[in-house]
Write an enzyme that holds these catalytic residues in place. Sequence first.
Site, short mmCIF file in Angstrom:
data_model
loop_
_atom_site.label_atom_id
_atom_site.label_comp_id
_atom_site.label_asym_id
_atom_site.label_seq_id
_atom_site.Cartn_x
_atom_site.Cartn_y
_atom_site.Cartn_z
N CYS A 93 0.60 -0.69 -0.24
CA CYS A 93 0.03 0.03 0.39
C CYS A 93 1.37 1.33 -0.46
CB CYS A 93 -0.65 0.42 1.25
SG CYS A 93 -0.33 -0.58 2.46
N CYS A 125 -5.55 0.75 -2.03
CA CYS A 125 -4.93 1.97 -1.64
C CYS A 125 -5.94 3.66 -2.16
CB CYS A 125 -4.33 2.17 -3.21
SG CYS A 125 -3.01 1.11 -3.04
N CYS A 181 -2.00 2.86 -6.71
CA CYS A 181 -1.57 1.66 -5.87
C CYS A 181 -0.01 1.41 -6.17
CB CYS A 181 -2.60 0.37 -5.70
SG CYS A 181 -2.52 0.04 -4.42
#
Length: 137
Positions: free
Chosen positions: A9, A83, A87
């Site tokens: 992440c 995310c 991402c």
Amino acid sequence: MKPKVAFICVHNSCRSQMAEALGKLYASDVFDSYSAGTETKPEINQDAVKVVKDLYGVDMNQDQYSKLISELPDIDVVIKMGCNVACPYLPAKHEEDWGLDDPSGKSQEEFVRTAREIERKVKDLAQRIEQGEIELN
């Protein structure tokens, strides 16, 4: 040789760290767990550390730290934690987005719910890898 799974992440301080810890706890016989992000934090989210220690007896402060995706070895499976923005990209043979909301700044109940969901998904991932449902060749 076991496949290498990276949980990624943006900040590598909460969900991806929890996934790395639970991957090591529940799936170390199936895959090697890593976590990383495109940015780092000075320390792992301490609410996440507390919940993982309380629920699973694992102290993430002992052997985990926030790190960049550039520090990872070659990865076979990339798991994006969710995310909401862009991402990080990491080349891999298989990629999934688990779409988990970040519990940072929320209640302990949110952290517990997130940890239990990560536990379920880690166990499912291990089972799918073992059964050959994920193509790694």
